[in-house]
Scaffold this motif. Structure first.
Motif, mmCIF file in Angstrom:
data_model
loop_
_atom_site.group_PDB
_atom_site.id
_atom_site.type_symbol
_atom_site.label_atom_id
_atom_site.label_comp_id
_atom_site.label_asym_id
_atom_site.label_seq_id
_atom_site.Cartn_x
_atom_site.Cartn_y
_atom_site.Cartn_z
ATOM 1 N N ILE A 1 34.671 -80.854 -69.804
ATOM 2 C CA ILE A 1 33.848 -80.801 -68.595
ATOM 3 C C ILE A 1 32.857 -81.953 -68.572
ATOM 4 C CG2 ILE A 1 32.158 -79.449 -67.310
ATOM 5 C CD1 ILE A 1 33.469 -76.925 -68.405
ATOM 6 N N ILE A 2 32.092 -82.105 -69.641
ATOM 7 C CA ILE A 2 31.066 -83.160 -69.683
ATOM 8 C C ILE A 2 31.720 -84.533 -69.621
ATOM 9 C CG2 ILE A 2 29.247 -84.195 -71.087
ATOM 10 C CD1 ILE A 2 28.747 -81.373 -72.233
ATOM 11 N N GLY A 3 32.816 -84.699 -70.365
ATOM 12 C CA GLY A 3 33.487 -85.998 -70.393
ATOM 13 C C GLY A 3 34.091 -86.385 -69.059
ATOM 14 N N ASN A 4 34.576 -85.390 -68.288
ATOM 15 C CA ASN A 4 35.119 -85.699 -66.969
ATOM 16 C C ASN A 4 34.026 -85.937 -65.936
ATOM 17 O OD1 ASN A 4 38.172 -85.597 -66.712
ATOM 18 N ND2 ASN A 4 37.809 -83.783 -67.934
ATOM 19 N N GLY B 1 39.883 -88.263 -70.113
ATOM 20 C CA GLY B 1 39.748 -86.902 -69.610
ATOM 21 C C GLY B 1 40.487 -86.681 -68.304
ATOM 22 N N TYR B 2 40.405 -87.649 -67.396
ATOM 23 C CA TYR B 2 41.091 -87.508 -66.110
ATOM 24 C C TYR B 2 42.602 -87.553 -66.283
ATOM 25 C CZ TYR B 2 37.539 -87.272 -62.493
ATOM 26 O OH TYR B 2 36.554 -86.826 -61.662
ATOM 27 N N LEU B 3 43.094 -88.408 -67.178
ATOM 28 C CA LEU B 3 44.529 -88.436 -67.443
ATOM 29 C C LEU B 3 45.005 -87.100 -68.004
ATOM 30 C CD1 LEU B 3 45.363 -91.916 -69.027
ATOM 31 C CD2 LEU B 3 46.472 -90.883 -67.049
ATOM 32 N N TRP C 1 33.640 -81.152 -62.562
ATOM 33 C CA TRP C 1 33.095 -79.899 -63.088
ATOM 34 C C TRP C 1 34.135 -78.772 -63.097
ATOM 35 C CZ3 TRP C 1 33.591 -76.247 -59.331
ATOM 36 C CH2 TRP C 1 33.501 -76.635 -57.998
ATOM 37 N N ASN C 2 35.206 -78.925 -62.335
ATOM 38 C CA ASN C 2 36.243 -77.892 -62.274
ATOM 39 C C ASN C 2 37.468 -78.224 -63.121
ATOM 40 O OD1 ASN C 2 36.863 -80.082 -60.555
ATOM 41 N ND2 ASN C 2 38.310 -78.831 -59.414
ATOM 42 N N PHE C 3 37.409 -79.279 -63.914
ATOM 43 C CA PHE C 3 38.635 -79.760 -64.559
ATOM 44 C C PHE C 3 39.095 -78.905 -65.733
ATOM 45 C CE2 PHE C 3 39.805 -84.340 -63.354
ATOM 46 C CZ PHE C 3 39.735 -84.003 -62.025
ATOM 47 N N LEU C 4 38.215 -78.117 -66.325
ATOM 48 C CA LEU C 4 38.676 -77.236 -67.394
ATOM 49 C C LEU C 4 39.692 -76.230 -66.852
ATOM 50 C CD1 LEU C 4 38.400 -76.456 -70.366
ATOM 51 C CD2 LEU C 4 36.586 -74.876 -69.704
#
Length: 540
Positions: free
Chosen positions: A80-83, A363-365, A279-282
């Motif tokens: 989350i933080i990294g994204n 993180g996005y990848l 913030w929603n990537f997890l």
């Protein structure tokens, strides 16, 4: 049936061109678990023994071709933080100040942006544990509203939203890395694109090779980017203690540089929302999280307030050392900050920002490839994208698609225009998803919800969402209109590619041939359902 000469025993190619496992559940496609170990398939007696011995059965799980549950609470927080903390905090302050018109209003926008993200993340915590599927917004909307709405979110995300975000972060990375080599002018177009492409290719290879490598990179670089922002905050606080806070005094902070309309404030929020995006990537990797019903909410509650605090303090630090005019004139805010305050150590800032954005790309990848994987698993994208490597258990075809789309976007767009497109589509998808939470409460009131937020939380978010999108559409009708058109182009694609079941046989044969070739090249198979995991979920 065709046996692959180089495949492991128990894996075969069907006439339709699909590489499958030979276990009884081989026809089911799911991201959680898959086929039995090859030793069990070759020795039925061993398989019977494993059925009798639950401990041995559990030990066999690690041998299956499956998306592995390797994301604990710490890694969940760093995802989350990294994204979130990627390139946004280093490029969005300029856009937020430009549209808000004053230092004071810009800081309010940053605080409210974090508050709105917190409201949204609380809603996603409920959705993530109620509908425990990877894929985030797409999986929830598909479950609640059906295939068409889910496909439109998937289409816009795969076509522009995530490739564009990756491109913006990669360009920021290359600009900061190359800044020392071009001290008196911006880095050249070709140099930035080449370095950005090399970075994306490297991280795609890492993500294809190992989930554990990817999460370790995320952990390390998240700590690095927090240290970089910590340096900025500490230096800024030292400046404030020395009395350098003229721009932060109330009489100066709310002195507007130009007349500001409500529409301009909405655009300032869009710029800030880009910095908070992720913030929603997890929720995109739910099936790889250890104990998701416990760790997803905890990670959200820890990460979002921390990021909001860091962002606000970072902007205060910027304004302690730069006038609003200097910040607006800077193309690299953190570099300008370092040059003014760090002296001979000013080179630390471009290096720190480069490390931060490098972790953001990773993180996005990692998460966007899982969106493609989930879409293919639901039948909305080619089935090849729903397959994982036989040994590494990583979604290689989905990662290659994300990499290719990002490289294409790199060559055709400018950073600030791309941010506006992405922010509008992002907020549109957030609103539809959170609106789905309210509808799902009405549609299935008795379903088990380990986390259940107060109804005022999604309603408050949707009120802000309607305000933001309405005034953004009024202020920038062309940008927002292009975003809507991109999303709506998915309607004919859905009806032709997904709904139309009676396609000519030649099309099916072509798809089967392409799938077969892709499987041979990438050495991938469908993940399959683990009966033990299926039983555990049904009992819970």
């Amino acid at each position: 049936m065709r046996i692959l000469p180089d495949a492991q025993p128990g894996v075969y190619m069907s006439r339709g061109g699909e590489l499958r496992g030979a276990s009884p559940v081989g026809s089911e496609m799911d991201g959680s678990v898959c086929c039995r170990s090859n030793s069990a398939e070759r020795h039925p007696g061993a398989q019977d023994k494993m059925k009798e011995d639950d401990k041995k059965e559990r030990g066999a799980v690690s041998e299956r071709v499956t998306l592995k549950k390797e994301i604990g609470l710490l890694s969940a927080c760093t995802i989350i933080i990294g994204n979130i903390i990627g390139s946004g905090i280093f490029i969005s302050p300029k856009g937020v100040l430009e549209h808000s018109g004053s230092v004071g209003l810009a800081l309010i926008v940053w605080l409210l942006g974090g508050g709105v993200s917190t409201l949204g993340s609380l809603c996603y915590a409920e959705l993530g544990v109620t509908i425990p599927k990877s894929g985030g917004d797409y999986s929830y909307v598909t479950e609640i509203f059906g295939g068409l709405i889910g496909f439109l979110l998937l289409w816009s995300a795969v076509l522009i939203m995530y490739p564009t975000t990756l491109a913006v972060i990669a360009l920021t990375f290359s600009n900061y890395v190359l800044q020392p080599a071009f001290p008196y002018c911006p880095p050249s177009y070709v140099a930035t694109r080449m370095l950005s492409t090399a970075c994306i290719l490297l991280l795609t290879w890492v993500n294809c090779s190992s989930v554990r490598w990817a999460t370790r990179i995320q952990d390390v670089f998240t700590v690095g980017k927090l240290l970089a922002l910590g340096l900025i905050i500490v230096v800024g606080l030292v400046q404030i203690c020395k009395g350098h806070y003229e721009a932060l005094q109330p009489q100066s902070a709310f002195e507007f540089l130009k007349p500001v309309s409500v529409g301009q404030v909405a655009l300032a929020f869009l710029q800030a929302s880009f910095a908070f995006s992720g913030w929603n990537f997890l929720n995109y990797v739910t099936e790889e999280v250890v104990e998701p019903r416990r760790n997803i909410p905890r990670a959200i509650y820890i990460s979002i307030p921390l990021v909001t605090l860091v962002y606000t303090l970072t902007n205060i630090a910027y304004f302690s050392s730069m006038t609003p005019e200097e910040l607006l004139a800077s193309n690299a805010v953190a570099v300008t900050f370092g040059e003014k305050l760090l002296g001979v150590f000013s080179s630390i800032m471009p290096i720190s920002v480069a490390l931060s954005t490098f972790g953001g790309i990773n993180g996005y990848l990692f998460t966007s490839s899982r969106l493609c994987f989930s879409g293919a698993r639901e039948g909305h994208l080619p089935s090849l994208l729903a397959m994982i490597h036989l040994k590494h258990c990583t979604p290689i075809p989905a990662l290659m698609l994300c990499c290719t789309a990002t490289v294409v976007i790199l060559c055709i767009g400018e950073t600030h225009n791309l941010i506006n497109y992405v922010s509008f589509i992002n907020y549109l998808s957030y609103g539809v998803t959170i609106g789905g939470l309210i509808y799902y409460r009405w549609q299935k009131p008795n379903i088990y919800r380990p986390v259940k937020v107060n109804l005022l939380v999604p309603i408050s978010y949707l009120l802000f969402w309607a305000f933001l999108l309405g005034f953004s559409l009024y202020s920038e009708p062309v940008v927002c209109g292009i975003g809507l058109v991109i999303m709506l182009t998915g309607v004919p694609v859905y009806f032709l590619g997904v709904s139309w079941k009676d396609k000519p046989k030649c099309i099916y044969h072509l798809i089967a041939s392409i799938t077969y070739m892709g499987q041979k090249m990438c050495f991938v198979v469908f993940p399959q359902i683990d009966p033990l995991e299926h039983d555990d979920q049904s009992q819970s």
